[in-house]
Design an enzyme around this catalytic site. Structure first.
Site, PDB file in Angstrom:
ATOM      1  N   ASN A  89       0.779  -1.141  -0.090  1.00  0.00           N
ATOM      2  CA  ASN A  89      -0.262  -0.101   0.009  1.00  0.00           C
ATOM      3  C   ASN A  89       0.849   1.160   0.000  1.00  0.00           C
ATOM      4  O   ASN A  89       2.048   1.245  -0.405  1.00  0.00           O
ATOM      5  CB  ASN A  89      -0.953  -0.294   1.174  1.00  0.00           C
ATOM      6  CG  ASN A  89      -2.323   0.494   0.636  1.00  0.00           C
ATOM      7  OD1 ASN A  89      -2.329   1.760   0.255  1.00  0.00           O
ATOM      8  ND2 ASN A  89      -3.417  -0.028   1.415  1.00  0.00           N
ATOM      9  N   HIS A 196      -2.169  -9.897  -2.498  1.00  0.00           N
ATOM     10  CA  HIS A 196      -3.098  -8.883  -3.424  1.00  0.00           C
ATOM     11  C   HIS A 196      -4.106  -9.660  -4.443  1.00  0.00           C
ATOM     12  O   HIS A 196      -3.735  -9.596  -5.552  1.00  0.00           O
ATOM     13  CB  HIS A 196      -2.269  -8.110  -4.037  1.00  0.00           C
ATOM     14  CG  HIS A 196      -2.679  -6.674  -4.343  1.00  0.00           C
ATOM     15  ND1 HIS A 196      -3.837  -6.471  -5.611  1.00  0.00           N
ATOM     16  CD2 HIS A 196      -2.632  -5.285  -4.174  1.00  0.00           C
ATOM     17  CE1 HIS A 196      -4.038  -5.461  -6.046  1.00  0.00           C
ATOM     18  NE2 HIS A 196      -3.406  -4.571  -5.101  1.00  0.00           N
ATOM     19  N   ASP A 270     -11.445   1.800  -2.941  1.00  0.00           N
ATOM     20  CA  ASP A 270     -10.014   1.490  -2.648  1.00  0.00           C
ATOM     21  C   ASP A 270      -9.653   1.846  -1.097  1.00  0.00           C
ATOM     22  O   ASP A 270      -9.153   3.106  -1.105  1.00  0.00           O
ATOM     23  CB  ASP A 270      -9.186   2.001  -3.800  1.00  0.00           C
ATOM     24  CG  ASP A 270      -7.947   1.529  -3.713  1.00  0.00           C
ATOM     25  OD1 ASP A 270      -7.444   0.641  -2.947  1.00  0.00           O
ATOM     26  OD2 ASP A 270      -6.803   2.143  -4.540  1.00  0.00           O
ATOM     27  N   GLU A 340      -7.386  -7.366   0.269  1.00  0.00           N
ATOM     28  CA  GLU A 340      -5.950  -7.390   0.606  1.00  0.00           C
ATOM     29  C   GLU A 340      -5.770  -7.587   2.042  1.00  0.00           C
ATOM     30  O   GLU A 340      -6.133  -6.397   2.809  1.00  0.00           O
ATOM     31  CB  GLU A 340      -4.996  -6.279  -0.064  1.00  0.00           C
ATOM     32  CG  GLU A 340      -5.373  -6.205  -1.358  1.00  0.00           C
ATOM     33  CD  GLU A 340      -5.147  -4.619  -1.946  1.00  0.00           C
ATOM     34  OE1 GLU A 340      -4.055  -3.998  -1.541  1.00  0.00           O
ATOM     35  OE2 GLU A 340      -6.015  -4.322  -2.897  1.00  0.00           O
TER      36      GLU A 340
END
Ligand code: NAG
Ligand code: NAG
Ligand code: NAG
Ligand code: NAG
Length: 377
Positions: A89, A196, A270, A340
């Site tokens: 990230n 991921h 997101d 994730e």
């Protein structure tokens, strides 16, 4: 002459037996036939995952490529299903210090800079220019149902010290995929790894995207972000917002309010949800589809999960796998949902949270995530 020949033979045998080709496929299957998976060494990446639908037929429920070399070369770099590190990230302004601080330009000496490969040069994303997802991990052991990969990150991408990481993927009876990671470090360094995986539980048979998949997330809080996807330090109470998936909802149930949430012109999510409970037998997240009848329950020792509904895939022109109706069709907007399991987003620049993501000779890094598949009745 003899010497030359011997050298040529030696060179040949080094090519064939030495450096392993990073796209060699390892297939693992559970003894009861409920689940099988394929992996490649690049990124310790999951390339196929076959589970049974409500009709008893197997579907490959993860996005990916037929040509796995694209994991390294696809300029779109969607990060299809690898282990991401050394720090997954974002990292604000590609800068952190040890000990961590709120100061955007910390005084030395232990200040580090990582590549600014995101948000128009305002952040590091997924470990830098060549993150762990594009490194050639090596197989250290395998059996019919399990494979373990190793990666040595020798102070790559501006991070301090060497990190030695193992990732083990195992499939088990009853439709279970389990991934564990364990990393050790020679110096104090941030470590935050994720897996991921882009899911589509219909595998493009009977639907074209994940908008009608049901999602449930055991989380009352989401990390509040600034325009560069960097935490402000606050949390958003999901109650009454489009982030509330404590009761199962279809992914698009409040898309009217999700315009711009994943970036300018982007519709969907997101975001980093903080789980309400610690690891237990209770799933942190569930995802299912009425079309295939496949249900996924995720249990993890990670405290958070990023959910990325993959709007941007619609702009990338990435051909679908053959088993997903490709290559003449591409993965479209919302073709999958990346889920994730992770630590608190950029906690290394958010000291007010009191979350310690600094590991080193006296502190190993580890987590476990379990993906359990079942069918709706
Ligand atoms: C980002 O880091 C660079 C390099 O340390 C520094 O010069 C710059 O001022 C930082 N930007 C912000 C907005 O803090
Ligand atoms: C991984 O292996 C491939 C193929 O051998 C090679 O092209 C690539 O440079 C390697 N990547 C890294 C990061 O070492
Ligand atoms: C979130 O908001 C709801 C409704 O206003 C409230 O009942 C709840 O206590 C809040 N939760 C937290 C963690 O602040
Ligand atoms: C798929 O993407 C390619 C670019 O990679 C593009 O040329 C092609 O027109 C797209 N196909 C469809 C059906 O959209």
């Amino acid at each position: 002459m003899f010497v030359t020949t011997a050298l040529a033979v030696l060179a040949l045998s080094l090519v064939s037996a030495g450096e392993p080709w990073p796209f060699d496929i390892t297939t693992i299957s559970a003894p009861d036939g409920s689940i099988s998976a394929k992996f490649v060494s690049v990124g310790a990446t999951l390339t196929e995952l076959w589970v049974l639908d409500k009709f008893g037929k197997a579907r490959d429920v993860v996005l990916g490529y037929d040509d796995n070399t694209k994991l390294l070369t696809d300029p779109a770099h969607p990060v299809f299903n690898p282990i991401v590190g050394r720090y997954a990230n974002r990292i604000k302004n590609g800068t952190f210090s040890i000990p961590i601080t709120k100061d955007p330009q910390p005084p030395g000496p232990n200040v580090y800079h990582t590549p600014l490969n995101d948000a128009d040069g305002q952040a590091t994303l997924h470990g830098g220019t060549i993150g762990w997802d594009r490194r050639n991990w090596t197989v250290v052991s395998k059996s019919k149902s399990s494979v373990t990969y190793h990666h040595l990150d020798a102070a790559d991408e501006g991070f301090p010290g060497d990190v030695s990481a193992f990732a083990t993927h195992t499939v088990k009876d009853g439709g279970i995929l389990e991934t564990t990671v364990h990393a050790t470090a020679t110096h104090l360094t941030p470590i935050m790894l994720t897996q991921h995986i882009y899911w589509n539980l219909d595998a493009f048979q009977g639907s074209e995207n994940i908008l009608n998949h049901y999602l449930q997330v055991d989380a009352s809080r989401v990390v509040e972000l600034d325009g560069d996807f960097i935490p402000t330090g606050n949390f958003i109470n999901v109650s009454g917002t489009a982030f509330d998936f404590r009761q199962a909802q279809t992914i698009d149930y409040r898309f009217g309010e999700a315009v711009g949430l994943c970036g300018p012109g982007c519709v969907g999510y997101d975001n980093c949800w903080i789980y309400d409970h610690d690891e237990s037998s209770k799933p942190g997240l569930s995802l299912w589809s009425d079309v295939s009848g496949i249900r996924l329950d995720v249990t993890t020792s990670n405290p958070a999960t990023q959910v990325f509904t993959a709007y941007w895939l619609g702009l990338e022109g990435i051909p679908r796998k053959k088993v997903h109706g490709g290559p003449s069709l591409n993965y479209s907007y919302w073709a999958g949902v990346a889920i994730e399991q992770e630590g608190y987003l950029d906690a290394i620049n958010t000291p007010e949270w009191g979350v310690n993501q600094i590991y080193g000779p006296d502190r190993d890094y580890t987590w476990r995530s379990t993906y359990k598949f079942s069918t709706l009745t």
